[in-house]
Design a protein around this motif. Structure first.
Motif, mmCIF file in Angstrom:
data_model
loop_
_atom_site.group_PDB
_atom_site.id
_atom_site.type_symbol
_atom_site.label_atom_id
_atom_site.label_comp_id
_atom_site.label_asym_id
_atom_site.label_seq_id
_atom_site.Cartn_x
_atom_site.Cartn_y
_atom_site.Cartn_z
ATOM 1 N N THR A 30 -23.430 13.954 -12.864
ATOM 2 C CA THR A 30 -22.386 12.399 -13.045
ATOM 3 C C THR A 30 -22.148 10.975 -13.587
ATOM 4 O O THR A 30 -22.483 10.724 -14.901
ATOM 5 C CB THR A 30 -22.849 11.413 -11.964
ATOM 6 O OG1 THR A 30 -21.406 11.326 -11.054
ATOM 7 C CG2 THR A 30 -23.549 10.793 -11.432
ATOM 8 N N TYR A 52 -17.310 12.487 -11.653
ATOM 9 C CA TYR A 52 -17.112 11.193 -11.524
ATOM 10 C C TYR A 52 -15.771 10.935 -10.834
ATOM 11 O O TYR A 52 -15.203 10.063 -10.905
ATOM 12 C CB TYR A 52 -17.953 10.232 -12.542
ATOM 13 C CG TYR A 52 -18.689 8.936 -12.195
ATOM 14 C CD1 TYR A 52 -18.906 8.496 -11.592
ATOM 15 C CD2 TYR A 52 -17.340 8.190 -12.295
ATOM 16 C CE1 TYR A 52 -19.485 7.513 -10.918
ATOM 17 C CE2 TYR A 52 -18.270 6.589 -12.193
ATOM 18 C CZ TYR A 52 -18.914 6.624 -11.581
ATOM 19 O OH TYR A 52 -19.479 5.024 -11.043
ATOM 20 N N ASP A 197 -24.480 7.523 3.063
ATOM 21 C CA ASP A 197 -24.302 8.832 3.051
ATOM 22 C C ASP A 197 -23.160 9.841 3.003
ATOM 23 O O ASP A 197 -22.587 9.921 1.979
ATOM 24 C CB ASP A 197 -25.193 9.919 2.345
ATOM 25 C CG ASP A 197 -26.661 9.260 2.151
ATOM 26 O OD1 ASP A 197 -26.728 8.658 1.079
ATOM 27 O OD2 ASP A 197 -27.475 10.194 2.124
ATOM 28 N N LEU A 200 -20.388 6.431 1.188
ATOM 29 C CA LEU A 200 -20.855 5.810 0.151
ATOM 30 C C LEU A 200 -21.220 6.606 -1.529
ATOM 31 O O LEU A 200 -20.898 6.180 -2.145
ATOM 32 C CB LEU A 200 -22.211 4.869 -0.250
ATOM 33 C CG LEU A 200 -21.514 3.544 0.685
ATOM 34 C CD1 LEU A 200 -23.402 2.708 0.460
ATOM 35 C CD2 LEU A 200 -20.674 2.550 -0.239
ATOM 36 N N ARG A 201 -20.702 8.238 -1.102
ATOM 37 C CA ARG A 201 -21.537 8.637 -1.644
ATOM 38 C C ARG A 201 -20.289 10.129 -1.676
ATOM 39 O O ARG A 201 -19.754 11.065 -0.666
ATOM 40 C CB ARG A 201 -23.025 10.173 -1.474
ATOM 41 C CG ARG A 201 -24.134 9.539 -1.484
ATOM 42 C CD ARG A 201 -25.242 10.050 -1.623
ATOM 43 N NE ARG A 201 -26.555 9.258 -1.097
ATOM 44 C CZ ARG A 201 -27.176 9.362 -2.529
ATOM 45 N NH1 ARG A 201 -26.164 9.568 -3.909
ATOM 46 N NH2 ARG A 201 -28.416 8.796 -2.390
ATOM 47 N N PRO A 202 -19.936 10.134 -3.036
ATOM 48 C CA PRO A 202 -18.483 11.040 -2.923
ATOM 49 C C PRO A 202 -18.704 12.923 -2.666
ATOM 50 O O PRO A 202 -19.170 13.273 -4.186
ATOM 51 C CB PRO A 202 -17.812 10.826 -4.347
ATOM 52 C CG PRO A 202 -18.793 10.403 -5.278
ATOM 53 C CD PRO A 202 -20.013 10.125 -3.995
ATOM 54 N N GLY A 203 -18.434 13.373 -1.622
ATOM 55 C CA GLY A 203 -18.286 14.752 -1.645
ATOM 56 C C GLY A 203 -17.715 15.357 -0.036
ATOM 57 O O GLY A 203 -17.241 14.851 0.470
#
Length: 221
Positions: A30, A52, A197, A200-203
């Motif tokens: 990332t 990213y 998670d 806040l986490r890109p997935g």
């Protein structure tokens, strides 16, 4: 399954030597914190893909790109289609909410210093799709420090916490100077039960976060 994999160091300081010894076909990394390591890996001839995404559309594109790189394009396309359907379903629900009825939201990523997600972040997109108004709409960057006084002034209906595991975090928030009159605090609108998670986490789990935020704002169960 992840716990069974061999460790190659920390997120910020992976071991170059260990990575080389494992002879990976491709390395996924990332941005920002890993930028220096990425350059070192590229210089020694390793194949590195940096992902990213800063928006939801970029995330969906990245999932498809990673699917191609791992020969899982069919699975990636199916995942993206499913995510789009779920996002569109929430969008259809929230389009009917009149502007004056939309809930005001503050995302508290950290409290000392007070840190939030504002315009230009995928977190801000999630709030908007979920039918909320992010009170940090005018931050200088996607993730920025924010004034406690502005939180009081803009009076959010909900405060969604991006930090967990602290004892009596809600009690401590109520003790902050001037925060006692904030609607979110007066009306039990502090949300500490959504896993950070998920937003806040890109997935792929961002859609789970979106659905949970929507249900929280509009009491959909």
């Amino acid at each position: 399954e992840a716990l069974e994999k061999e460790k190659i160091g920390t997120f910020s300081e992976p071991s170059i030597e260990k990575i080389v010894s494992l002879r990976p076909d491709i390395i996924f990394a990332t941005g920002l914190e890993q930028a220096a390591v990425v350059e070192r890996l590229k210089k020694i001839g390793l194949k590195v893909y940096v992902s990213y995404p800063s928006t939801i559309n970029e995330l969906l594109t990245e999932i498809k790109n990673i699917g191609k790189l791992t020969n899982r394009q069919k699975e990636a396309d199916s995942l993206v289609d499913s995510m789009r359907e779920r996002i569109d379903a929430i969008s259809r629900e929230t389009k009917a909410i009149l502007p004056g009825n939309k809930k005001k939201v503050f995302i508290e990523i950290w409290h000392d210093p007070l840190f939030t997600a504002g315009r230009g972040s995928f977190v801000d997109e999630l709030v908007k799709i979920a039918g909320g108004i992010n009170i940090a709409y005018d931050t200088p960057g996607p993730y920025s420090c924010f004034s406690a006084e502005l939180v009081i002034e803009r009076n959010p209906d909900f405060i969604i916490l991006g930090h967990q595991g602290e004892p009596d975090v809600i009690s401590s928030m109520k003790k902050r100077i001037g925060w006692g009159g904030i609607s979110a605090i007066r009306n039990n609108g502090i949300c500490d039960d959504i896993n950070p998670d998920l937003f806040l986490r890109p997935g792929p789990r961002l859609v789970d976060g979106l659905e949970k935020i929507y249900r929280k704002l509009y009491e959909k169960g």
